[in-house]
Motif scaffolding. Sequence first.
Motif, PDB file in Angstrom:
ATOM      1  N   ARG A 232     -26.717  14.196  34.477  1.00  0.00           N
ATOM      2  CA  ARG A 232     -25.513  13.374  34.351  1.00  0.00           C
ATOM      3  C   ARG A 232     -25.192  13.121  32.871  1.00  0.00           C
ATOM      4  NH1 ARG A 232     -27.006   9.185  37.136  1.00  0.00           N
ATOM      5  NH2 ARG A 232     -26.040   9.796  39.097  1.00  0.00           N
ATOM      6  N   LYS A 233     -26.212  12.837  32.076  1.00  0.00           N
ATOM      7  CA  LYS A 233     -25.993  12.591  30.648  1.00  0.00           C
ATOM      8  C   LYS A 233     -25.399  13.827  29.967  1.00  0.00           C
ATOM      9  CE  LYS A 233     -29.616   9.103  29.943  1.00  0.00           C
ATOM     10  NZ  LYS A 233     -30.911   8.794  29.264  1.00  0.00           N
ATOM     11  N   LYS A 234     -25.921  14.996  30.302  1.00  0.00           N
ATOM     12  CA  LYS A 234     -25.432  16.231  29.690  1.00  0.00           C
ATOM     13  C   LYS A 234     -23.981  16.510  30.092  1.00  0.00           C
ATOM     14  CE  LYS A 234     -29.852  18.694  29.245  1.00  0.00           C
ATOM     15  NZ  LYS A 234     -30.625  19.898  29.662  1.00  0.00           N
ATOM     16  N   ILE A 235     -23.684  16.289  31.363  1.00  0.00           N
ATOM     17  CA  ILE A 235     -22.330  16.543  31.859  1.00  0.00           C
ATOM     18  C   ILE A 235     -21.321  15.601  31.206  1.00  0.00           C
ATOM     19  CG2 ILE A 235     -20.851  16.423  33.900  1.00  0.00           C
ATOM     20  CD1 ILE A 235     -23.300  17.358  35.521  1.00  0.00           C
ATOM     21  N   ILE A 236     -21.689  14.325  31.103  1.00  0.00           N
ATOM     22  CA  ILE A 236     -20.785  13.347  30.502  1.00  0.00           C
ATOM     23  C   ILE A 236     -20.577  13.646  29.020  1.00  0.00           C
ATOM     24  CG2 ILE A 236     -20.588  10.916  29.840  1.00  0.00           C
ATOM     25  CD1 ILE A 236     -21.888  10.227  32.530  1.00  0.00           C
ATOM     26  N   ALA A 237     -21.647  13.985  28.317  1.00  0.00           N
ATOM     27  CA  ALA A 237     -21.524  14.318  26.893  1.00  0.00           C
ATOM     28  C   ALA A 237     -20.652  15.558  26.697  1.00  0.00           C
ATOM     29  CB  ALA A 237     -22.911  14.545  26.288  1.00  0.00           C
TER      30      ALA A 237
ATOM     31  N   VAL B 244     -35.468  22.180  39.145  1.00  0.00           N
ATOM     32  CA  VAL B 244     -34.207  21.462  39.291  1.00  0.00           C
ATOM     33  C   VAL B 244     -34.184  20.331  38.270  1.00  0.00           C
ATOM     34  CG1 VAL B 244     -32.758  20.087  40.819  1.00  0.00           C
ATOM     35  CG2 VAL B 244     -34.083  22.009  41.740  1.00  0.00           C
ATOM     36  N   ALA B 245     -33.142  20.290  37.466  1.00  0.00           N
ATOM     37  CA  ALA B 245     -33.053  19.263  36.428  1.00  0.00           C
ATOM     38  C   ALA B 245     -32.888  17.889  37.059  1.00  0.00           C
ATOM     39  CB  ALA B 245     -31.878  19.561  35.506  1.00  0.00           C
ATOM     40  N   PRO B 246     -33.544  16.862  36.505  1.00  0.00           N
ATOM     41  CA  PRO B 246     -33.393  15.498  37.031  1.00  0.00           C
ATOM     42  C   PRO B 246     -31.931  15.063  36.999  1.00  0.00           C
ATOM     43  CG  PRO B 246     -35.216  15.627  35.475  1.00  0.00           C
ATOM     44  CD  PRO B 246     -34.475  16.927  35.376  1.00  0.00           C
ATOM     45  N   ILE B 247     -31.534  14.284  37.999  1.00  0.00           N
ATOM     46  CA  ILE B 247     -30.136  13.871  38.113  1.00  0.00           C
ATOM     47  C   ILE B 247     -29.683  13.073  36.891  1.00  0.00           C
ATOM     48  CG2 ILE B 247     -28.541  12.417  39.426  1.00  0.00           C
ATOM     49  CD1 ILE B 247     -30.033  13.172  41.945  1.00  0.00           C
TER      50      ILE B 247
END
Length: 211
Positions: free
Chosen positions: A157-162, A150-153
């Motif tokens: 979050r950084k990937k989703i925002i980018a 499971v990817a760290p939150i």
Amino acid sequence: NYVLKKALLDKYKAALIDEFQDTDPVQYKITESLFGTFERPLVLIGDPKQAIYRFRGADLFTYLATTKKINESSKFTITENFRSHKKLVDGVNSLFNTVRRPGVFLLEGLDYRTIVKPEKSAENKDTFTINGNDCCGITLLEFETEPDKVAPIVESRKKIIAATAYQIASLLNSNTLCNSRPIAPEDIAVLTRTNKEAILVKKALYSIGVP
């Protein structure tokens, strides 16, 4: 308090609670003691998938336990959506299809009923096209992760925002039309779970030149 209870029952012959999924156990116990009999009709309106006030004491399990006690003949579900665009309705139906994804909401009692866009409802006048092609109601972005991990939150979050910022920039710099005119920043909204996430999205957009 007997005097208060009698006064309320003398004045009100029935009760209706909207947004019942946001009720806490104490609130419901009080309401049920007043109106939870056949002599005092009690109407509960709610959607457990919209329970968002746990931080204020709302208890989703109060809703689930209560609905189990209600006869099926006394339950009614709204299955028509008059307000949303048909493509969005179709997209949500596909995303939460319980046949393809059993237990999609994890908890027993959280079910999804397929929604329809009635033909008699107002036409969907808004249009959204990219390079002349109509867009679907929902687009999902997938991120690769290590197998069985499971990817760290924070990293996620950084990937989703980018990705969100990049997607918006791409739309604004492409042949995208909204209601037959070029799409503009004011046509786009970003929904976030917290104010902190909203600030991070704003910074990401500014960093790539999106106002």
